[in-house]
Write an enzyme that holds these catalytic residues in place. Structure first.
Site, PDB file in Angstrom:
ATOM      1  N   GLU A  24       7.927   5.229   8.017  1.00  0.00           N
ATOM      2  CA  GLU A  24       7.644   5.266   9.454  1.00  0.00           C
ATOM      3  C   GLU A  24       7.897   6.623  10.096  1.00  0.00           C
ATOM      4  OE1 GLU A  24      10.339   1.973   9.778  1.00  0.00           O
ATOM      5  OE2 GLU A  24       8.829   0.710  10.710  1.00  0.00           O
ATOM      6  N   LYS A  46       4.000  12.146  -4.385  1.00  0.00           N
ATOM      7  CA  LYS A  46       2.645  11.803  -3.933  1.00  0.00           C
ATOM      8  C   LYS A  46       2.663  10.648  -2.941  1.00  0.00           C
ATOM      9  CE  LYS A  46      -0.995  11.953  -6.690  1.00  0.00           C
ATOM     10  NZ  LYS A  46      -1.974  11.602  -7.760  1.00  0.00           N
ATOM     11  N   THR A  47       3.362   9.566  -3.300  1.00  0.00           N
ATOM     12  CA  THR A  47       3.360   8.419  -2.379  1.00  0.00           C
ATOM     13  C   THR A  47       4.137   8.753  -1.107  1.00  0.00           C
ATOM     14  OG1 THR A  47       5.254   7.399  -3.503  1.00  0.00           O
ATOM     15  CG2 THR A  47       3.055   6.728  -4.222  1.00  0.00           C
ATOM     16  N   GLY A 100       0.826  -1.209   0.000  1.00  0.00           N
ATOM     17  CA  GLY A 100       0.000   0.000   0.000  1.00  0.00           C
ATOM     18  C   GLY A 100       0.855   1.252   0.000  1.00  0.00           C
TER      19      GLY A 100
END
Lengths: 736, 320
Positions: A692, A620-621, A469
């Protein structure tokens, strides 16, 4: 050429290439499949004659299985088998274990641990039979300890000490000595753990929801006692992992065993409750933080101690003080983590293990020290960034923390904050602002990828890396398209098949920079061949939109240089740079909250995060990763808490109705500032991890904003209304 | 999930007196069946029997039992005259659930006590006589009023809290005929039989909810919760307050998530009427409301929270 990364690649290759896709905010190529429901997830493969398995959880906390009353259940409609074996897993494998975790489900280590698998023709029959299965236990729960405080904890690692912390605290002009608690967390990935196992003779194919296929093959093969070459894993789409799918878990091994016995495909999908109860938790923590500084705000004392827990026999301990090792100054130091062995489900990696909970406490302590010293919290942080890692002398590769604090403060409007709490009231709501630093270790992991430039000018990237994802499909294609000068729509990325070259896997934020570097190196090898064909040096080769040229050499279609498909494999392994240079990622959070003066409810009004993590591969990601992390931080600050029953260690809130992750209504518009940088020490593509970073400290900014809003300083997360109520000012009193 | 018979009722008469478990929206029942907390042998689907109209009855309103929660909340007359009901409905669940959930079914939703829902802990509500694991366990969201040694669970819903404040009634049809039950009497306290959530008799079907003539005033539903949506209330307050000059002229109040039923206390309503709204008055109202309140440990905070939520609601409703 050595695969280990020992000298920094300072060529800035991806800045010299011409295609212009690297870093661009491109859509994920698989995005339309996912939103249209046509991306196939593990449980959704249609296999002929597939039987359905349901795991059965132990109803005791710890002990042994004496007898399983199979016969009654075997007589139920549709039931095909009841399995409980020495090879089935008691615990999920920890990340990167590469071998079987604890096996043999005749023993019970924790409440609701899977002890059997019931297989039937339909899912409903299997569920009903699993519920009906009677099991006699030798219940040894009476000897068990369920609370970490009730056990003598052992050091999880050698403490890091320097100077004399106690004395430095006594001598400090300003100091804080604070106790924090954080509760257990669940990964709570949207897609539950699922596996379909199918045998063809000695060969096992397993469709699973997994983060790290190279390790998972080894773990599954070892669990089953077979050669890894007979295991084929497929995990092309993963509906979130967050650490919970790093290692092989109960459902995969059970499905494989039952499929072998029944000689037909078997699907095992864990229920939401089972995922919560039996996969992995983040440990709760108790933390003591001691900070002392001089009148100039410079830290002289830095103590961070933590108590965490795990099951007996598990080595993993939440590395709470991981960022404390390198983030701030303070020559007198003590960093220590102790671990209690208790009877609760396995503790392991949940997104940003260590920093997720360590940083949120540290950043509250820094806020309190700033107040004690009368220094703006942004300024206090800036004054305490050491030139080298304290105690180690290691230099930093790149660190844009000052820029993150400054850019974040400017964008957020930090100068409008009142240093005093309870200064702003709007109707029933106290309004306040908080800041926190972000910091997270960065890791380069071993990775391999294969890239093919086809004779007709298509780019194909292949690795067993996963996309959980995060955007792996997008960014790996962008690296290859950029390097080989092809439009992104002529680039195909194949992931999640264990027969492909061994990628780094998705975990520890290392996937993009590690597997991305393997793709980069494969492309370099292709470029070398093309350069030779063109008659120029590899670094002089220019590629764009399918054309190749060099200074003084006329552009030609790249396909003219190819007589056949050109395939190269790139490999990278961490090397000396990992040891010689500290390569962490940094950022800053700014948060505005509203705290209801009557009820103590806290709502986030806005949040800004600024982050530097090397080269941005896809704006974007990367932004989405940062937002996702900040949302996790909000959950950690305000709502998320695993509630264990102190009498038997069982998890009481085991679904998304009762374990409160933030919902849309909790999340306002989030602002993310990406601070471009190049970190040639971290990887050849000069990128670091960002999966993270967005969590690490975020909850501290929320907590600090709560204090700034209403004057209640809490040290126990999550900061739910019940904890705020007692100390809230009189709601009817006029604002100060 | 346990295998079950499924049948669809063609009309109300088929449902009345049926030994089968009735299913309408199924938004709670299906969850419970998947968990095998509910294991009916037979389901009778009543979604095709009508009962899905909202009609005026004098100054009041009759809401068919099978009207969806969404339709009820959006109804112009309800939004105009009983906005409390709309607000309470919209504070609950999610749009998808509200589209499926019906008025009658919503009243029958069961507690979300973790020990009831886990299907295995001692629970007198799920398995009478086995005990109550919530006492001494994780009980942050349990009752502070009206609990018994047998059960400390709460009624979790929002809509029924508003209906209790508004003095709605529940119309039912059973084998013994039609009856009208005051909403405030519909749910029961656990006593020594927590397996029964409400006073419905076997075979009795909810056919409608009646709202009496509106009293006007300000309607507020305050749901205090850990997250901004999709969470059951820690505490909720439903209030309809009418002022006459600077004095409270009428007060209708009910409280959610603090007892086995939507909690109402006429003494508190009476105490407020005729008084000038002040923080001191709100405190007196809370004192009376909570004089028998008792925490279970984790939920002790609810006693303070109800007090403060009531003060917030009364302050807003009265303009104090």
């Amino acid at each position: 050429m050595s695969d280990t990364y020992d000298t920094p690649d300072t060529r800035d290759m991806l800045d010299r290439t011409r295609q212009g896709v690297i870093g661009k905010p491109l859509d994920r190529p698989e995005g339309p499949l996912k939103v249209a429901g046509t991306a196939t997830y593990a449980a959704e493969y249609v296999r002929e004659n597939c039987a359905e398995g349901v795991l059965v959880g132990a109803t005791i906390s710890t002990g042994r299985v004496k007898k399983i009353h199979r016969d009654l259940v075997m007589a139920m409609p549709g039931v095909l088998g009841v399995y409980s074996s020495e090879r089935m897993l008691r615990r999920a494998a920890q990340g990167t274990a590469g071998e079987a975790p604890e096996q043999d489900v005749s023993k019970v280590d924790f409440p609701m641990q899977p002890v059997a698998l019931v297989v039937a023709e339909t899912f409903e029959q299997a569920t009903n039979a699993a519920k009906a299965l009677q099991i006699d236990y030798d219940d040894q729960s009476g000897d068990a300890q369920f609370m970490p405080q009730d056990v003598d904890a052992e050091p999880a690692a050698d403490p890091i000490t320097a100077g004399d912390l106690d004395r430095a605290m006594r001598d400090a002009a300003h100091s804080v000595d604070l106790a924090f608690t954080t509760p257990g967390h669940a990964s709570a990935a949207m897609e539950p753990h699922a596996a379909i196992a199918e045998w063809d003779g000695r060969d096992l194919t397993l469709w699973g929801s997994l983060q790290m296929l190279t390790y998972n093959v080894a773990e599954l093969a070892d669990s089953l006692g077979i050669d890894p070459k007979h295991v084929h894993l497929l995990s092309p789409y993963v509906g979130g992992g967050f650490g919970s799918k790093l290692g092989i878990s109960h459902e995969a091994v059970a499905a494989a065993i039952a499929a072998k016995e029944l000689d037909r495909p078997v699907r095992v999908v864990m229920s939401r409750q089972q995922v919560f109860q039996s996969i992995m938790r983040r440990s709760e923590t108790e933390q003591r933080i001691r900070l002392g500084c001089g009148t100039d705000g410079r830290l002289t004392a830095f103590g961070h101690e933590a108590l965490v827990s795990n099951l007996p026999g598990e080595e993993f301990s939440e590395p709470v003080t991981q960022a404390s090792e390198f983030l701030y100054a303070g020559e007198n130091r003590l960093l220590a983590v102790r671990k209690s062995d208790i009877t609760r489900l396995t503790a392991g990696s949940v997104r940003a293990p260590g920093e997720a909970v360590g940083m949120q406490a540290l950043e509250v302590a820094m806020d309190e020290l700033a107040e004690a010293a009368g220094i703006d919290p942004v300024e206090l942080r800036k004054r305490n960034l050491p030139d080298e890692v304290p105690g180690e002398g290691t230099p930093y590769s790149s660190r844009r923390l000052v820029e993150a604090l400054d850019a974040g403060a400017a964008a957020f409007g930090w100068n409008k904050r009142s240093a005093k709490p309870c200064a702003r009231r709007e109707g029933e709501w106290w309004i306040g602002m908080g800041v926190a630093s972000a910091a997270r270790v960065n890791i380069l992991a071993k990775a391999e990828a294969r890239v093919t430039l086809t004779a007709d000018g298509h780019v194909i990237v292949e690795t067993d890396h996963t996309d959980i994802g995060t955007g792996s499909y997008a960014i790996l294609g962008q690296v290859a398209a950029e390097m080989l000068g092809q439009p992104i729509d002529r680039t195909t990325v194949r992931l999640g098949d264990s027969r492909l070259p061994s990628g780094a896997g998705s975990g520890g934020s290392w996937g993009a920079s590690s597997t991305g570097s393997a793709v980069f190196l494969a492309c370099e090898a292709i470029r070398a061949t093309l350069a030779q064909a063109l008659g120029c040096a590899s670094d002089d080769l220019l590629l764009q939109d399918g054309k190749a040229w060099a200074e003084g050499v006329e552009p030609r279609p790249v396909t003219d240089l190819l007589s056949e498909d050109l395939t190269r494999t790139g490999k990278i392994e961490p090397g000396k740079l990992m040891e010689k240079v500290n390569q962490s990622t940094y950022g800053a959070f700014f948060c505005e909250v509203a705290v209801n003066a009557f009820t103590g409810e806290t709502r986030i009004r806005r949040m800004t995060g600024a982050f530097g993590f090397g080269r941005v591969l896809n704006a974007k990601t990367a932004r989405s990763q940062c937002i996702g992390g900040m949302v996790w931080g909000i959950g950690s600050a305000l709502t998320e808490e695993l509630a264990f029953d102190s009498r038997d260690g069982h998890l009481v809130n085991h679904d998304l109705g009762e374990y409160h992750v933030p919902v849309h209504a909790d999340i306002p518009d989030m602002e993310v500032i990406l601070l471009e940088e190049r970190d040639p020490h971290a990887s050849p593509i000069q990128a670091k991890g960002v999966g993270e970073l967005g969590i690490c400290g975020a909850a501290g900014a929320v907590a600090n904003a709560i204090y700034n809003a209403c004057g209640v300083r809490l040290h126990d997360f999550p900061m739910t209304p019940d904890k705020l109520l007692a100390d809230l000012p009189d709601p009817f009193a006029p604002a100060a | 999930m346990k295998a079950f018979e499924y049948d669809r009722a063609g009309d109300l008469a088929q449902a009345v007196g049926s030994p089968a478990m009735l299913i309408a929206g199924g938004t709670n029942l299906l969850d419970l069946m998947k968990l095998e907390v509910a294991t009916p042998d037979a389901l009778l689907d009543i979604t095709r029997v009508g009962l899905n109209e909202i009609t005026s009855e004098g100054a009041g309103l009759r809401i068919g039992a099978l009207v969806s929660n969404s339709d009820c909340a959006a109804h112009p007359r309800i939004r105009a005259d009983w906005p409390l009901l709309s607000r309470a409905i919209l504070a609950g669940a999610s749009p998808q659930l509200r589209n499926k959930a019906t008025m009658g079914g919503n009243l029958c939703q069961r507690t979300r006590c973790g020990y009831f829902m886990d299907g295995r802990s001692p629970c007198n509500k799920r398995e009478p006589g086995t005990g109550c694991a919530a006492q001494g366990g994780v009980n942050r969201n349990h009752a502070i009023l009206g609990a018994s040694d047998a059960c400390i669970a709460t009624y979790p819903g929002d809509m029924a809290v508003a209906l209790s404040a508004l003095r709605a009634t529940v119309e039912t049809e059973g084998p013994d005929g039609i009856r009208e039950i005051a909403m405030r009497d519909f749910h029961r306290l656990p006593g020594d039989d927590p397996s029964r959530d409400n006073v419905l008799k076997p075979g009795e079907v909810i056919t409608a909810i009646r709202l009496p003539a509106p009293i006007g005033g300000r309607h507020l539903y305050r749901k205090v919760r850990d997250r901004a949506s999709y969470a059951f209330a820690l505490v909720s307050v439903a209030a309809s307050i009418r002022m006459d000059g600077d004095r409270i002229d009428a007060a209708q109040l009910a409280f959610g998530s603090i007892a086995h039923k939507p909690w109402t206390d006429e003494r508190v309503e009476k105490l407020l009427v005729g008084e000038r709204p002040t923080p001191a008055l709100f405190g007196k109202a809370a004192d009376l409301l909570l004089e028998d309140a008792r925490g279970q440990g984790h939920n002790d905070f609810k006693i303070t929270l109800v007090r403060r939520a009531l003060a917030a609601v009364l302050a807003e409703a009265t303009g104090e």
